[in-house]
Design an enzyme around this catalytic site. Structure first.
Site, PDB file in Angstrom:
ATOM      1  N   CYS A 132      62.018  37.433  77.708  1.00 24.47           N
ATOM      2  CA  CYS A 132      61.076  38.422  78.230  1.00 24.47           C
ATOM      3  C   CYS A 132      61.658  39.248  79.372  1.00 24.47           C
ATOM      4  CB  CYS A 132      59.791  37.736  78.677  1.00 24.47           C
ATOM      5  SG  CYS A 132      60.045  36.265  79.695  1.00 24.47           S
ATOM      6  N   HIS A 252      55.913  40.192  84.624  1.00 24.85           N
ATOM      7  CA  HIS A 252      57.174  40.007  85.336  1.00 24.85           C
ATOM      8  C   HIS A 252      57.534  41.295  86.076  1.00 24.85           C
ATOM      9  CE1 HIS A 252      57.525  36.274  83.404  1.00 24.85           C
ATOM     10  NE2 HIS A 252      58.534  36.483  82.586  1.00 24.85           N
TER      11      HIS A 252
END
Length: 345
Positions: A132, A252
């Protein structure tokens, strides 16, 4: 894969955080699903999930479950992918795998559709989703790589606990409730579920994601090094990452510094990012507008802000990059690959 009106899709790990988000994304994107099979471990068999108003019961993930499937989207852990992905391929399905099991296998394409879609056609039955943190970074850097080349990347990540799965989320939530209630928190899962020592995550940051390797970098950090090079097809890019877990549930964030091969114009950089597919620029300093997990969660794009030239290196550029790690970092990237394959057939 032949062109069809509808495609049979299996989702492996359907009861997990990413698996559920894959099912949700298939519905939101109106992917042309014919038959849908929701697969998981034996302990999840019988659970019910909704898709387009219908209730589906979870079945056990076993080789026979892939009979007649066109796509198999895996998010149940590397060992499950290693065992069952070849079985799915043998039965005619194209596997899109969210785990690290096949990412660095030379003959398996490692795909981010905004970056290297031309590699999809080279698959031999299995296509890998990158990590990711790698996905969002390379989406932001792709237009700059094409325009100026990149010599070096220094990236510090600020990664949400959902990257560690539901147990990571539960660990943060229980600790937060304890502290707010005036009690001592009891860490149970982070930084690494399989290791005995646990750290407080609530109101704290942990500079460790995954286990450490002999060179002092974690496996998570080395994923960013190796995957970035493979995706760009450039083994000369120098990548120095530091991966940090922060008390955020979804999204994130990354502080990315790059040194380009050729000189750049800052306004041109901004224009390239604004025109890039899958990128949204949020960079209005006068109004204190920049990407944050709280404002970008549950969206598909990669968000870029704090675009500024380095103070000392003539070809140094700083960016702040934020994206929903469960969506673009996993579920959406996988569905996006399947969409691309359907559209280009």
């Amino acid at each position: 894969m032949e062109k069809k009106a509808r495609y049979n899709v299996a989702v492996v790990g359907a009861t997990g955080a990413v698996g559920q988000k894959i099912v949700e994304t298939l519905e939101k994107r109106d992917f042309p699903v014919g038959e849908l099979r929701l697969l998981a471990s034996a302990r999840s068999v019988g659970q019910e999930l909704k898709f387009k108003g219908q209730t589906y019961k979870v079945e056990e993930a076993r080789p026979e479950a892939f009979e007649g499937m066109d796509f198999a989207l895996f998010s149940a852990g590397g060992s499950v992918s290693e065992r069952l992905a070849p079985e799915a391929v043998e039965r005619g399905a194209v596997v899109i795998d969210n785990t690290s099991a096949f990412r660095m296998v030379p003959e398996v394409p490692l795909i981010v559709p905004e970056v290297n879609p031309h590699m999809i056609s080279q698959h031999r039955g299995i296509i890998a989703n990158p990590n990711c943190s790698t996905i969002q970074m390379v989406v932001a850097l792709k237009p700059l790589y094409d325009a100026y080349g990149i010599d070096r990347i220094i990236v510090s990540t600020y990664q949400a606990v959902s990257g560690a799965g539901q147990k990571g989320i539960d660990d943060l939530m229980s600790q937060t409730k304890a502290i707010v209630g005036g009690e001592q928190p009891t860490p149970s899962y982070l930084p690494v579920g399989s290791l005995p020592k646990k750290h407080q995550q609530a109101f704290n940051v942990i500079p460790q994601i995954d286990t450490f390797t002999d060179n002092g970098f974690t496996k998570e950090e080395m994923k960013m090094v190796n995957e970035t090079r493979k995706i760009f097809g450039d083994q000369e890019i120098q990548v120095t990452p530091t991966a940090v877990r922060v008390p955020v549930v979804f999204g994130h964030s990354e502080s990315v510094y790059i040194e380009t091969k050729r000189p750049f114009d800052l306004e041109e950089v901004r224009g390239l990012l604004e025109q890039a597919t899958g990128v949204t620029v949020v960079d209005n300093l006068d109004e204190q507008e920049y990407p944050m997990p709280a404002t970008t969660a549950d969206t598909l794009d990669v968000y870029v802000g704090r675009i500024r030239r380095d103070l000392f290196h003539p070809r140094g550029l700083n960016l702040w990059v934020v994206s929903d790690n469960v969506l673009k970092g996993a579920a959406w990237n996988a569905v996006q690959i399947a969409e691309y394959m359907v559209k280009t057939r």
